[in-house]
Design an enzyme around this catalytic site. Structure first.
Site, PDB file in Angstrom:
ATOM      1  N   LYS A 154     -23.833  13.841   5.975  1.00  0.00           N
ATOM      2  CA  LYS A 154     -22.660  14.659   5.642  1.00  0.00           C
ATOM      3  C   LYS A 154     -23.084  15.887   6.752  1.00  0.00           C
ATOM      4  O   LYS A 154     -24.295  16.155   6.930  1.00  0.00           O
ATOM      5  CB  LYS A 154     -22.578  15.407   4.309  1.00  0.00           C
ATOM      6  CG  LYS A 154     -21.341  15.834   4.102  1.00  0.00           C
ATOM      7  CD  LYS A 154     -20.177  14.790   3.806  1.00  0.00           C
ATOM      8  CE  LYS A 154     -18.786  15.178   3.660  1.00  0.00           C
ATOM      9  NZ  LYS A 154     -17.796  14.190   3.276  1.00  0.00           N
TER      10      LYS A 154
HETATM   11  P1  NAD Z   1      -8.314  19.522   3.655  1.00  0.00           P
HETATM   12  O1  NAD Z   1      -8.650  20.514   4.356  1.00  0.00           O
HETATM   13  O2  NAD Z   1      -7.325  18.642   4.382  1.00  0.00           O
HETATM   14  O3  NAD Z   1      -7.505  20.160   2.177  1.00  0.00           O
HETATM   15  C1  NAD Z   1      -8.188  20.876   1.475  1.00  0.00           C
HETATM   16  C2  NAD Z   1      -7.109  21.297   0.280  1.00  0.00           C
HETATM   17  O4  NAD Z   1      -7.898  22.225  -0.622  1.00  0.00           O
HETATM   18  C3  NAD Z   1      -6.182  22.229   0.970  1.00  0.00           C
HETATM   19  O5  NAD Z   1      -4.718  22.155   0.299  1.00  0.00           O
HETATM   20  C4  NAD Z   1      -6.676  23.796   0.359  1.00  0.00           C
HETATM   21  O6  NAD Z   1      -5.714  24.582   0.282  1.00  0.00           O
HETATM   22  C5  NAD Z   1      -7.209  23.233  -0.938  1.00  0.00           C
HETATM   23  N1  NAD Z   1      -8.121  24.151  -1.362  1.00  0.00           N
HETATM   24  C6  NAD Z   1      -9.150  24.906  -0.618  1.00  0.00           C
HETATM   25  N2  NAD Z   1      -9.647  25.853  -1.533  1.00  0.00           N
HETATM   26  C7  NAD Z   1      -8.911  25.953  -2.676  1.00  0.00           C
HETATM   27  C8  NAD Z   1      -8.952  26.594  -3.803  1.00  0.00           C
HETATM   28  N3  NAD Z   1      -9.854  27.543  -3.938  1.00  0.00           N
HETATM   29  N4  NAD Z   1      -7.844  26.288  -4.725  1.00  0.00           N
HETATM   30  C9  NAD Z   1      -7.012  25.402  -4.778  1.00  0.00           C
HETATM   31  N5  NAD Z   1      -6.883  24.765  -3.530  1.00  0.00           N
HETATM   32  C10 NAD Z   1      -7.848  24.806  -2.655  1.00  0.00           C
HETATM   33  O7  NAD Z   1      -9.339  18.499   3.097  1.00  0.00           O
HETATM   34  P2  NAD Z   1      -9.282  16.983   2.540  1.00  0.00           P
HETATM   35  O8  NAD Z   1      -9.883  16.191   3.706  1.00  0.00           O
HETATM   36  O9  NAD Z   1      -8.072  16.908   1.981  1.00  0.00           O
HETATM   37  O10 NAD Z   1     -10.254  16.753   1.610  1.00  0.00           O
HETATM   38  C11 NAD Z   1     -10.173  17.380   0.114  1.00  0.00           C
HETATM   39  C12 NAD Z   1     -11.388  16.844  -0.847  1.00  0.00           C
HETATM   40  O11 NAD Z   1     -11.443  15.296  -0.667  1.00  0.00           O
HETATM   41  C13 NAD Z   1     -12.722  17.185  -0.377  1.00  0.00           C
HETATM   42  O12 NAD Z   1     -13.547  17.028  -1.488  1.00  0.00           O
HETATM   43  C14 NAD Z   1     -13.206  16.238   0.457  1.00  0.00           C
HETATM   44  O13 NAD Z   1     -14.634  16.136   0.484  1.00  0.00           O
HETATM   45  C15 NAD Z   1     -12.745  14.640   0.015  1.00  0.00           C
HETATM   46  N6  NAD Z   1     -12.552  13.853   0.728  1.00  0.00           N
HETATM   47  C16 NAD Z   1     -12.005  13.859   1.942  1.00  0.00           C
HETATM   48  C17 NAD Z   1     -11.687  12.506   2.544  1.00  0.00           C
HETATM   49  C18 NAD Z   1     -11.179  12.334   3.763  1.00  0.00           C
HETATM   50  O14 NAD Z   1     -10.755  11.444   4.158  1.00  0.00           O
HETATM   51  N7  NAD Z   1     -10.334  13.570   4.314  1.00  0.00           N
HETATM   52  C19 NAD Z   1     -12.338  11.399   2.103  1.00  0.00           C
HETATM   53  C20 NAD Z   1     -13.233  11.635   0.981  1.00  0.00           C
HETATM   54  C21 NAD Z   1     -13.205  12.713   0.238  1.00  0.00           C
END
Ligand code: NAD
Length: 453
Positions: free
Chosen positions: A140
């Protein structure tokens, strides 16, 4: 017996009287030099693995190896801003384990990225890749930056400069990053282009150094929605044993970015009804239903769910207390702590985000009879389709969406089946079971590989 199993182990408290997340600290935590504070995210993550290790009697040498990453890389690099001034940025790449294949894991662009978060996420990637049956280890990385504070031109320079700073530590057969919070397919394209330039001829296809690229530049169909698709594949697989049907479920989503919005859109396609959503801009409810596609369009245009006109603004407490069948946390780590867990009223929690639930929060959820589908199972769809993208890059193929979706579903169902089997054998909760299933594959690899020299 799992320490997370209902009703076990009285809670301890620290000097501030705050409830501790773990009932006891494994001696290995101290031995490998981790902070003894059980609320430290990395200690918390490793402690969960150590509890699973204890239950399955994992060899001690493996507990030690997995308790720390192989490499922790930190870089500082200057970038010129649009106004001509220079700023110094901090970037990370943590390579946790590569026993099963090249390091693999996303890059987070966030102002609050720290080494411990990146280590935890790298560790979780090792577990996730093992569980979902892809030939990767875990890594990561990230940059301490808020992308919203920079123009596109500044972000391009930041991303390209970061790529140059870590170029000697990544590679299509060695360490393959991907998107995560704050990073997107355009950033991946700049990384692939910079790496290809720096590696000159650089192997068959240097763009395979990164996944999550735009489809026009070696990306895979289905990658953008893959994590959400995997969340829904897992739900569809696991709901029947809880006597729930997707078309009869209502659900809420915390975080409406990539994972949250795609989970909502695809679960809605299965007939489920979105009734509440939240992100960094606010909390909204509509008992009659919120159209997930329409909300996603609104978020794209306005930057968040706050102000969405077809739902009612509500408080944080009202959002968590809102009764649903399925709750999908898809924002950041450690957001479901004890206060949130006490308020949550759902039957199933499907972890779209990585490590969204603290152990203390999880104990409350389990005591309330809520089934928690753990992140290493539930959100493994992203890395699985990243693997398909990498295979396509390496073999100069372009798969159609049907092939991607079908292969993804196969991996998700197999991972769920392995997790259920471990739960049946060890009589533990699903998170511990998922860790045990992941550790079994790693153990087999270490047993045949050995430790050299
Ligand atoms: P992203 O940046 O697209 O979305 C993140 C979301 O979290 C946004 O809607 C943002 O507004 C919200 N957020 C941030 N701070 C916040 C808070 N304090 N309160 C409420 N909402 C809040 O990111 P993503 O890619 O959707 O990733 C989200 C999670 O999923 C992370 O933990 C990431 O590690 C995990 N993840 C992502 C992927 C991927 O393919 N993108 C794969 C596996 C896991």
């Amino acid at each position: 017996m799992s320490t997370l199993t209902k009703g076990k182990n009285a809670k301890a408290s620290n000097s501030n009287g705050k409830a501790l997340s773990t009932p006891r600290t494994d001696p290995i935590v101290g031995e490998v030099g981790l902070p003894e504070d059980p609320n430290n995210l990395y200690t918390e993550t490793v402690s969960t693995m150590l509890r699973a290790a204890e239950i399955m009697n994992l060899p001690r040498y493996l507990r030690l190896i997995l308790a720390q990453p192989k490499n922790e890389i930190m870089v500082h690099f200057p970038v010129q801003m649009d106004d001509g001034e220079f700023k110094l940025f901090k970037g990370y790449r943590v390579q946790h384990n590569n026993a099963l294949g090249p390091y693999k894991g996303g890059l987070r662009f966030h102002h609050d990225v720290h080494l411990d978060d990146v280590k935890s996420l790298a560790f979780l990637m090792t577990m996730k890749c093992s569980l979902v049956g892809v030939p990767y280890g875990g890594g990561k990385g990230g940059i301490k930056v808020n992308p919203r504070d920079h123009s596109s031109a500044e972000m391009e320079r930041i991303v390209r400069r970061f790529t140059a700073a870590i170029a000697h530590n990544i590679g299509p057969d060695y360490d393959i990053p991907a998107p995560d919070v704050g990073s997107n397919s355009q950033h991946m394209a700049w990384i692939a282009d910079t790496f290809s330039f720096l590696s000159e001829i650089g192997g068959d296809n240097p763009a395979a150094v990164i996944t999550g690229k735009p489809v026009s530049y070696g990306g895979s169909l289905g990658r953008e929605k893959a994590t959400g698709q995997g969340v829904v594949d897992t739900l569809v697989e696991m709901l029947p044993e809880l006597k729930l049907k997707p078309e009869k479920c209502n659900f809420s989503v915390l975080g409406f970015g990539n994972v949250g919005s795609w989970s909502a859109k695809i679960f809605q396609e299965k007939g489920a009804k979105l009734t509440a959503a939240a992100d960094h801009t606010g909390f909204i409810i509509n008992e009659k239903g919120i159209d997930a596609d329409d909300l996603a369009e609104f978020v794209k245009a306005k930057g968040g769910v706050g102000g969405y006109p077809k739902a009612t603004k509500c408080s944080k407490d009202d959002f968590y207390k809102h009764k649903v069948d399925v709750f999908i946390p898809a924002a950041l780590e450690q957001m479901i702590q004890e206060p949130e867990a006490k308020m949550i009223t759902c039957k199933v929690m499907a972890e779209g985000a990585n490590a969204p639930t603290t152990p203390a929060g999880e104990r409350i959820l389990i005591d309330k009879g809520i089934e928690v589908l753990p992140a290493i199972l539930c959100n493994a769809g992203g890395v699985t389709v990243s693997y398909f993208e990498w295979v396509q890059n390496k073999t100069f193929q372009a798969w159609d969406l049907e092939k991607v979706d079908k292969a993804l579903n196969k991996h998700m169902v197999q991972a769920a089946t392995k997790t259920r089997a471990a739960r049946g054998k060890y009589k533990c909760d699903l998170r511990t079971a998922a860790y045990i299933a992941a550790l079994q594959r790693l153990t087999e690899a270490y047993e045949v590989r050995g430790i050299f020299p």
